[in-house]
Design an enzyme around this catalytic site. Sequence first.
Site, short mmCIF file in Angstrom:
data_model
loop_
_atom_site.label_atom_id
_atom_site.label_comp_id
_atom_site.label_asym_id
_atom_site.label_seq_id
_atom_site.Cartn_x
_atom_site.Cartn_y
_atom_site.Cartn_z
N ASP A 34 -14.70 -4.67 -2.00
CA ASP A 34 -14.38 -4.58 -0.50
C ASP A 34 -15.70 -4.31 0.13
OD1 ASP A 34 -11.63 -4.14 -1.31
OD2 ASP A 34 -11.92 -1.96 -1.64
N ASP A 89 1.00 -1.18 0.10
CA ASP A 89 -0.01 0.15 -0.06
C ASP A 89 0.82 1.17 0.09
OD1 ASP A 89 -2.16 -1.58 0.15
OD2 ASP A 89 -2.72 -1.19 2.18
#
Length: 236
Positions: A127, A8
Amino acid sequence: MTLYPAIDLKDGKAVRLTKGLMESAKVYSDEPWILVKKFEEMGAEWVHLVDLNGAFAGEPKNLEQIIKIRENCNVKLELGGGIRDEATIKKMLDIGIDRIILGSIAVKDSAFVREMAAKYPIAVGIDAIDGYVAVEGWGEVSTMKATDLAKEFANAGVEAIICTDVGRDGTLSGVNVEFTVDIANASGISTIASGGVKDESDIEALIATNAVDGVIIGKAYYEGTLDLANMFKLLN
């Protein structure tokens, strides 16, 4: 089972979040490309990249680091975070990204995703928080069930669905096998598990389903609860 080591990107650095909260970011490297090179040397075929700043801004924000990764590493790269129009998709592919992950836009405009999947290598990121789709960098929860969204992309030309149980992400609490299998069954598309992976037993549980094709590994590697190099040796 394909292992996808994850990076990330936040403010040019490699970080991991807990439950998607930006304020929880823990920095693991100031030079993300060095991490990607390490994954490549372990035997990774793919690396999963997320532009966290981009996810919130609605446009890529860590381009310098993304380009540096591409220039220095030979693994395949998939990238998500703030990619919401065709011009940005083309730009990322021109940089050398191998697969584009579309998330928030998949909820708001599934027709656009199908159109893009007909032209480009696209994965859909689903998600979920308590089974409902989270969007805008997980800052909002929609009224759509994750499995209903997955159904929308059956036979749509999408290469893969990456499904993340946000409540488990970065917690090392174990992957949500049942949720991942539900998504795979709903879509019929190659499905990649994400969120909560702790150790080798999670990967073994996913393999045992015969329904899941890949798994994203983040904090388990960074915190040392999973021997990633050994896992590549076992699976290759």
